[in-house]
Design a protein around this motif. Structure first.
Motif, PDB file in Angstrom:
ATOM      1  N   PRO A  25      -7.434  -8.659  -2.613  1.00 35.85           N
ATOM      2  CA  PRO A  25      -7.447  -8.194  -1.218  1.00 35.85           C
ATOM      3  C   PRO A  25      -6.029  -8.059  -0.667  1.00 35.85           C
ATOM      4  O   PRO A  25      -5.126  -8.817  -1.021  1.00 35.85           O
ATOM      5  N   TYR A  26      -5.863  -7.080   0.231  1.00 32.75           N
ATOM      6  CA  TYR A  26      -4.565  -6.862   0.868  1.00 32.75           C
ATOM      7  C   TYR A  26      -4.351  -7.938   1.933  1.00 32.75           C
ATOM      8  O   TYR A  26      -5.245  -8.716   2.263  1.00 32.75           O
ATOM      9  N   GLY A  57      -6.935  -6.450   6.768  1.00 32.06           N
ATOM     10  CA  GLY A  57      -7.905  -5.387   6.607  1.00 32.06           C
ATOM     11  C   GLY A  57      -8.789  -5.621   5.379  1.00 32.06           C
ATOM     12  O   GLY A  57      -8.724  -6.675   4.711  1.00 32.06           O
ATOM     13  N   SER A  58      -9.592  -4.620   5.084  1.00 27.70           N
ATOM     14  CA  SER A  58     -10.544  -4.736   3.978  1.00 27.70           C
ATOM     15  C   SER A  58     -10.073  -4.056   2.699  1.00 27.70           C
ATOM     16  O   SER A  58     -10.801  -4.024   1.712  1.00 27.70           O
ATOM     17  N   SER A  59      -8.890  -3.506   2.698  1.00 23.87           N
ATOM     18  CA  SER A  59      -8.396  -2.787   1.520  1.00 23.87           C
ATOM     19  C   SER A  59      -7.984  -3.766   0.419  1.00 23.87           C
ATOM     20  O   SER A  59      -7.761  -4.966   0.654  1.00 23.87           O
ATOM     21  N   LYS A  60      -7.869  -3.206  -0.800  1.00 21.73           N
ATOM     22  CA  LYS A  60      -7.414  -3.973  -1.954  1.00 21.73           C
ATOM     23  C   LYS A  60      -6.287  -3.213  -2.655  1.00 21.73           C
ATOM     24  O   LYS A  60      -6.260  -1.978  -2.649  1.00 21.73           O
ATOM     25  N   THR A  61      -5.362  -3.976  -3.233  1.00 20.86           N
ATOM     26  CA  THR A  61      -4.295  -3.375  -4.034  1.00 20.86           C
ATOM     27  C   THR A  61      -4.131  -4.190  -5.314  1.00 20.86           C
ATOM     28  O   THR A  61      -4.603  -5.333  -5.413  1.00 20.86           O
ATOM     29  N   THR A  81      -3.498   1.131  -4.526  1.00 23.10           N
ATOM     30  CA  THR A  81      -4.836   0.745  -4.045  1.00 23.10           C
ATOM     31  C   THR A  81      -5.829   0.755  -5.201  1.00 23.10           C
ATOM     32  O   THR A  81      -5.678   1.512  -6.166  1.00 23.10           O
ATOM     33  N   CYS A  82      -6.829  -0.092  -5.086  1.00 23.37           N
ATOM     34  CA  CYS A  82      -7.804  -0.218  -6.166  1.00 23.37           C
ATOM     35  C   CYS A  82      -9.145  -0.671  -5.612  1.00 23.37           C
ATOM     36  O   CYS A  82      -9.241  -1.145  -4.473  1.00 23.37           O
ATOM     37  N   ASP A  83     -10.167  -0.532  -6.430  1.00 24.34           N
ATOM     38  CA  ASP A  83     -11.511  -1.026  -6.092  1.00 24.34           C
ATOM     39  C   ASP A  83     -11.932  -2.167  -7.007  1.00 24.34           C
ATOM     40  O   ASP A  83     -12.754  -3.008  -6.628  1.00 24.34           O
ATOM     41  N   MET A 119       0.819  -1.209   0.000  1.00 21.74           N
ATOM     42  CA  MET A 119       0.000   0.000   0.000  1.00 21.74           C
ATOM     43  C   MET A 119       0.857   1.266   0.000  1.00 21.74           C
ATOM     44  O   MET A 119       0.347   2.354  -0.245  1.00 21.74           O
ATOM     45  N   CYS A 149      -7.164  -6.802  -9.279  1.00 19.96           N
ATOM     46  CA  CYS A 149      -7.294  -6.120  -7.992  1.00 19.96           C
ATOM     47  C   CYS A 149      -7.622  -7.182  -6.952  1.00 19.96           C
ATOM     48  O   CYS A 149      -8.667  -7.852  -7.037  1.00 19.96           O
TER      49      CYS A 149
END
Length: 415
Positions: free
Chosen positions: A162-163, A166-170, A136-138, A130, A160
């Motif tokens: 999941p990281y 957490g709930s973020s994505k890259t 980062t992406c959706d 990150m 894209c």
């Protein structure tokens, strides 16, 4: 009746007189005219200027700067270092073979005090860090396949994902996985590091004077095995504790071990070779060299990896190491009496004393009430009148000795 002898031409007589005058001037001695001015204030200024010039040359030029010596700067130098000690982290015991980089013992080396370990990295695909710009992406539309970021960790696949937490994505990348930020473990090695000992062996040579010396005392009783450096009692025992070096540099060891930094060990060899060799001693100083007050570039760290095979596939452990880098810097200057610089500086000193006369003359000719009287006495003006009855061969402006007078209208009493 005898015939009268012919007279020589007037021009020939003038040439002879000129030749006699030139020949006489060749053998004559000339000396400046000395005028004594009865003025106490001016005399005090004159002697004060002479005294200041004399003090400058005697104290500063000859005593402080030692300008009577021939000098040489920048000695030829060699440095050999050796670190000893063990320490432990949360997971293992570390010895010198693991925490000193490089291990050759040169003038620049690093002592690792903290590490961030990313174990079991293999070539594959995984989520990008990150910390990388635009990572980062959706959705997959936010990731461009084949894009290579020079500050990233691999080639983007266009997906894209999941990281790691957490709930973020890259964006997904192809490279060594998992990436550093996703699975690194921090270990602190600085618990026993202040007690590490560092031997700094230094030898210098001044080729101009054929002078060599080292910083280790020549003894055969195992002196180095039981001594540590002390500026007074053990000057020639160059074994320093790492904590002592950091303290002398004015740094906090815990903070320095956590973020890393660069410490300079400066060895200065200033030698007066007019004295005995025992008077030429090393002087040590310590200071931090990296810009610790600049947040963007403070601290010191580097990365290296250890590679091995697991089930036939290449695997590595990536280590980001923070540490204290030691730079040993040697400089100095040697000087020895030489006749040439002594004569040059003595001549300069004697010439500079004449500045007092120039200054007082300027004051007399410019600011004193009787400056015209002084000017009249200092500068003689010769006034000549043409000789009466001179023939055509004599110049109209040639003065005779009787007609040459020095204007001296006023006496010295007026000064």
């Amino acid at each position: 009746m005898a015939a009268a002898e012919p007279k020589p031409p007037a021009g020939t007589a003038a040439a002879r007189r000129l030749a006699r005058g030139c020949w006489s001037a060749f053998w004559d001695y000339e000396t400046p005219k000395v005028i004594v001015v009865k003025n106490r204030r001016l005399g005090i200024v004159y002697r004060a200027v002479q005294l200041l010039i004399l003090l400058y040359f005697v104290w500063y030029v000859f005593i402080v700067q030692k300008s009577y010596q021939d000098s040489e700067t920048g000695p030829e130098s060699s440095v050999i270092t050796k670190v000893k000690g063990i320490t432990s982290s949360e997971h293992k015991v570390w010895d010198v073979e693991e925490y000193v980089k490089p291990p050759e013992g040169g003038s620049v080396f690093s002592i690792i005090t903290r590490i961030e370990v990313t174990p079991f990295q293999t070539l594959g695909t995984c989520a990008e860090s990150m910390r990388v710009n635009n990572a980062t992406c959706d959705s997959d539309e936010d990731c461009v396949a084949g894009q290579l970021d020079m500050l990233g960790n691999g080639l983007r696949t266009g997906r894209c994902v999941p990281y790691y937490h957490g709930s973020s994505k890259t964006c997904e990348v192809s490279g060594w996985c998992p990436v550093e930020d996703g699975a690194s473990v921090s270990q602190f090695l600085g618990k026993m590091a202040p007690n590490f000992t560092i031997l700094i062996k230094n030898s210098i040579h001044y080729p101009k004077f054929q002078f060599s010396k080292g910083n280790i005392e020549s003894r055969k009783d195992g002196y180095l095995k039981h001594c540590t450096f002390h500026e007074v009692s053990d000057l020639y025992c160059p074994i320093f504790k790492l904590g002592y070096i950091v303290e002398q540099a004015g740094e906090n060891f815990t903070q320095l071990a956590h973020a890393g930094g660069v410490i300079g060990v400066i060895i200065n060899w200033d030698c007066d070779l007019d004295l005995s060799a025992s008077k030429c001693n090393p002087k040590y100083s310590f200071r931090r060299l990296d810009p610790k007050h600049v947040p963007a570039s403070s601290g010191y760290n580097f990365r290296f990896a250890k590679y091995y095979k697991i089930n036939g596939s290449t695997t590595r452990t990536l280590i980001k190491a923070y540490g204290i880098r030691i730079d040993v810097i040697v400089h100095g200057q040697a000087g020895k009496f030489s006749l040439i610089p002594t004569i040059i500086n003595l001549a300069t000193a004697l010439t500079s004393i004449g500045v007092g006369s120039f200054l007082c003359d300027w004051i007399l000719l410019t600011f004193m009430n009787k400056n015209k009287v002084y000017s009249h006495k200092k500068f003689d003006k010769m006034v000549g009148a043409p000789r009466r009855g001179a023939g055509p061969g004599l110049g109209a402006s040639e003065p005779s000795p009787q007609d040459c007078t020095l204007t001296d209208a006023r006496g010295l009493a007026q000064l």
